[in-house]
Design a protein around this motif. Structure first.
Motif, PDB file in Angstrom:
ATOM      1  N   ILE A  41      46.104  47.083  47.880  1.00 15.74           N
ATOM      2  CA  ILE A  41      46.327  46.488  46.558  1.00 15.74           C
ATOM      3  C   ILE A  41      47.032  47.480  45.657  1.00 15.74           C
ATOM      4  O   ILE A  41      46.674  48.667  45.606  1.00 15.74           O
ATOM      5  CB  ILE A  41      44.982  46.072  45.911  1.00 15.74           C
ATOM      6  CG1 ILE A  41      44.273  45.029  46.773  1.00 15.74           C
ATOM      7  CG2 ILE A  41      45.198  45.550  44.497  1.00 15.74           C
ATOM      8  CD1 ILE A  41      45.019  43.724  46.903  1.00 15.74           C
ATOM      9  N   ASP A  42      48.038  47.025  44.923  1.00 16.56           N
ATOM     10  CA  ASP A  42      48.732  47.858  43.950  1.00 16.56           C
ATOM     11  C   ASP A  42      47.738  48.282  42.866  1.00 16.56           C
ATOM     12  O   ASP A  42      47.045  47.442  42.278  1.00 16.56           O
ATOM     13  CB  ASP A  42      49.892  47.080  43.326  1.00 16.56           C
ATOM     14  CG  ASP A  42      50.591  47.867  42.233  1.00 16.56           C
ATOM     15  OD1 ASP A  42      51.385  48.757  42.570  1.00 16.56           O
ATOM     16  OD2 ASP A  42      50.306  47.590  41.045  1.00 16.56           O
ATOM     17  N   LEU A  43      47.677  49.582  42.584  1.00 16.60           N
ATOM     18  CA  LEU A  43      46.640  50.078  41.676  1.00 16.60           C
ATOM     19  C   LEU A  43      46.876  49.684  40.221  1.00 16.60           C
ATOM     20  O   LEU A  43      45.915  49.438  39.486  1.00 16.60           O
ATOM     21  CB  LEU A  43      46.517  51.594  41.797  1.00 16.60           C
ATOM     22  CG  LEU A  43      45.935  52.099  43.115  1.00 16.60           C
ATOM     23  CD1 LEU A  43      45.572  53.571  43.012  1.00 16.60           C
ATOM     24  CD2 LEU A  43      44.710  51.289  43.522  1.00 16.60           C
ATOM     25  N   ASP A  44      48.103  49.620  39.788  1.00 17.59           N
ATOM     26  CA  ASP A  44      48.367  49.172  38.421  1.00 17.59           C
ATOM     27  C   ASP A  44      47.878  47.736  38.239  1.00 17.59           C
ATOM     28  O   ASP A  44      47.281  47.388  37.206  1.00 17.59           O
ATOM     29  CB  ASP A  44      49.862  49.274  38.098  1.00 17.59           C
ATOM     30  CG  ASP A  44      50.333  50.713  37.968  1.00 17.59           C
ATOM     31  OD1 ASP A  44      49.536  51.546  37.486  1.00 17.59           O
ATOM     32  OD2 ASP A  44      51.474  50.998  38.359  1.00 17.59           O
ATOM     33  N   ARG A  45      48.118  46.915  39.251  1.00 14.24           N
ATOM     34  CA  ARG A  45      47.656  45.532  39.185  1.00 14.24           C
ATOM     35  C   ARG A  45      46.131  45.479  39.230  1.00 14.24           C
ATOM     36  O   ARG A  45      45.499  44.692  38.518  1.00 14.24           O
ATOM     37  CB  ARG A  45      48.241  44.729  40.343  1.00 14.24           C
ATOM     38  CG  ARG A  45      47.823  43.258  40.351  1.00 14.24           C
ATOM     39  CD  ARG A  45      48.632  42.461  41.349  1.00 14.24           C
ATOM     40  NE  ARG A  45      50.048  42.465  41.002  1.00 14.24           N
ATOM     41  CZ  ARG A  45      51.007  41.957  41.773  1.00 14.24           C
ATOM     42  NH1 ARG A  45      50.701  41.401  42.934  1.00 14.24           N
ATOM     43  NH2 ARG A  45      52.272  41.996  41.384  1.00 14.24           N
ATOM     44  N   ALA A  46      45.527  46.320  40.050  1.00 15.55           N
ATOM     45  CA  ALA A  46      44.072  46.343  40.151  1.00 15.55           C
ATOM     46  C   ALA A  46      43.439  46.715  38.815  1.00 15.55           C
ATOM     47  O   ALA A  46      42.462  46.092  38.375  1.00 15.55           O
ATOM     48  CB  ALA A  46      43.633  47.323  41.233  1.00 15.55           C
ATOM     49  N   VAL A  47      43.980  47.737  38.157  1.00 17.71           N
ATOM     50  CA  VAL A  47      43.449  48.155  36.852  1.00 17.71           C
ATOM     51  C   VAL A  47      43.554  47.014  35.845  1.00 17.71           C
ATOM     52  O   VAL A  47      42.619  46.758  35.073  1.00 17.71           O
ATOM     53  CB  VAL A  47      44.192  49.406  36.340  1.00 17.71           C
ATOM     54  CG1 VAL A  47      43.802  49.707  34.895  1.00 17.71           C
ATOM     55  CG2 VAL A  47      43.897  50.607  37.229  1.00 17.71           C
ATOM     56  N   ASP A  48      44.682  46.316  35.862  1.00 14.21           N
ATOM     57  CA  ASP A  48      44.889  45.206  34.935  1.00 14.21           C
ATOM     58  C   ASP A  48      43.886  44.079  35.181  1.00 14.21           C
ATOM     59  O   ASP A  48      43.265  43.562  34.250  1.00 14.21           O
ATOM     60  CB  ASP A  48      46.320  44.688  35.076  1.00 14.21           C
ATOM     61  CG  ASP A  48      46.626  43.574  34.082  1.00 14.21           C
ATOM     62  OD1 ASP A  48      46.396  43.772  32.872  1.00 14.21           O
ATOM     63  OD2 ASP A  48      47.079  42.499  34.523  1.00 14.21           O
ATOM     64  N   VAL A  49      43.697  43.718  36.438  1.00  6.82           N
ATOM     65  CA  VAL A  49      42.778  42.624  36.771  1.00  6.82           C
ATOM     66  C   VAL A  49      41.337  43.005  36.453  1.00  6.82           C
ATOM     67  O   VAL A  49      40.597  42.243  35.816  1.00  6.82           O
ATOM     68  CB  VAL A  49      42.917  42.248  38.265  1.00  6.82           C
ATOM     69  CG1 VAL A  49      41.834  41.250  38.656  1.00  6.82           C
ATOM     70  CG2 VAL A  49      44.291  41.661  38.536  1.00  6.82           C
ATOM     71  N   LEU A  50      40.922  44.185  36.878  1.00  6.14           N
ATOM     72  CA  LEU A  50      39.552  44.624  36.644  1.00  6.14           C
ATOM     73  C   LEU A  50      39.235  44.729  35.157  1.00  6.14           C
ATOM     74  O   LEU A  50      38.115  44.456  34.717  1.00  6.14           O
ATOM     75  CB  LEU A  50      39.304  45.975  37.321  1.00  6.14           C
ATOM     76  CG  LEU A  50      39.319  45.974  38.848  1.00  6.14           C
ATOM     77  CD1 LEU A  50      39.296  47.406  39.381  1.00  6.14           C
ATOM     78  CD2 LEU A  50      38.145  45.183  39.404  1.00  6.14           C
ATOM     79  N   GLY A  51      40.231  45.114  34.379  1.00  2.12           N
ATOM     80  CA  GLY A  51      40.032  45.279  32.948  1.00  2.12           C
ATOM     81  C   GLY A  51      39.857  43.981  32.194  1.00  2.12           C
ATOM     82  O   GLY A  51      39.501  43.997  31.004  1.00  2.12           O
TER      83      GLY A  51
END
Length: 307
Positions: free
Chosen positions: A207-217
């Motif tokens: 998973i792309d980490l920038d996308r993961a941070v956005d979703v989790l946030g």
């Protein structure tokens, strides 16, 4: 106190990641004298409007309020009483009635011992550890947790209100602020470690980490530490062979390790089981042992999932 109590002459001792933006913030409203052991940090403070001082004693000369922003108990005692690379501690020139504000996380025993020594010369102490990071320090949006008697608190109030948007007097005892900050750091340390584990897992699973941070946030997993450290954790994997491309240093890993050690020690003394905090503490200790002490604490993620 100065002629106008709303503009106390202020000294700032320690111009690191937190001390420098605090000095700059205070210099926008009060006369500020600033000290750090490193000359380049004093130069940066001067550019921000503070008067650089060669020693803590020089910085504290004539000061109504002395703000201390250092790493640990050893540096706190050195700034005040001399020792190590500091030849003249601030206590040498503190006048009777001055107030020392300790913004660092150094533990209950440390502030109580320092307060007792200062009281012998008529100097009061305000136990006021801060939370919020360097950016908020520069904009005056820190959370400040205070342990102090009313008179000392009122003398320091103009300075504290300049630095913090949220100011809580936890109790009248020296050490109450440190206790509250320790509880705060328990959560911060756990949340940072949890963010590192979750993002290391996301990366390992593609998973792309920038996308993961956005979703989790945007869901129930959101936290301040994820929002703040998450993007920097993602940047840790962007470091190039020449060492460029990584996140800027905002919060050293050995600082959060020091704070978690205080958490575990105080919990043990209180007889409270903090197994999750102890596990996070061990993770930070491992990171330090692997040479990450001086790195941004977002580098924790690389320990779990190598670059």
């Amino acid at each position: 106190m100065s002629a106008q109590t709303s503009a106390p002459t202020t000294a700032v001792l320690g111009l690191g990641a937190m001390g420098l933006p605090m000095a700059a913030r205070l210099a926008g409203a009060f006369p500020v004298q600033a000290f750090d052991v490193f000359g380049e940090r004093r130069d940066l403070a001067a550019r921000a409007g503070a008067a650089p001082a060669a020693t803590p004693a020089d910085a504290a000369q004539g000061a109504d309020v002395v703000v201390i922003a250092v790493r640990d108990q050893e540096q706190l005692e050195s700034c005040l009483f001399g020792g190590g690379v500091v030849e003249a501690g601030a206590a040498r020139s503190l006048r009777e009635g001055a107030v020392v504000v300790v913004t660092s996380t150094v533990g209950v025993d440390a502030v109580q011992a320092v307060a007792a020594r200062l009281a012998e010369q008529g100097v009061r102490l305000v136990d006021a550890p801060v939370s919020g990071g360097a950016v908020r320090a520069g904009t005056g949006e820190l959370l400040i947790m205070v342990g102090a008697e009313d008179a000392a608190m009122e003398a320091a109030r103009p300075v504290l209100e300049r630095l913090g948007s949220t100011l809580h007097v936890v109790g009248p005892r020296i050490g109450d602020g440190q206790i509250m900050k320790t509880v705060n750091q328990l959560l911060c340390g756990i949340h940072t470690a949890a963010a590192a584990e979750s993002l290391a897992l996301a990366r390992a699973l593609g998973i792309d980490l920038d996308r993961a941070v956005d979703v989790l946030g945007q869901g129930a997993a959101a936290s301040f530490m994820l929002a703040d450290r998450g993007p920097r954790m993602a940047q840790q994997y962007e470091v190039q062979e020449d060492g460029t491309g990584g996140p800027e240093l905002r919060s050293r890993l050995d600082i959060i390790r020091k704070d978690m050690n205080i958490v575990v020690s105080l919990a043990k003394k209180a007889g409270v089981a903090t197994s999750v905090a102890a596990a996070a503490d061990q993770l930070y200790q491992l990171a330090v042992s692997q040479g990450l002490a001086a790195e941004d604490d977002s580098a924790l993620v690389t320990l779990l999932s190598p670059r």
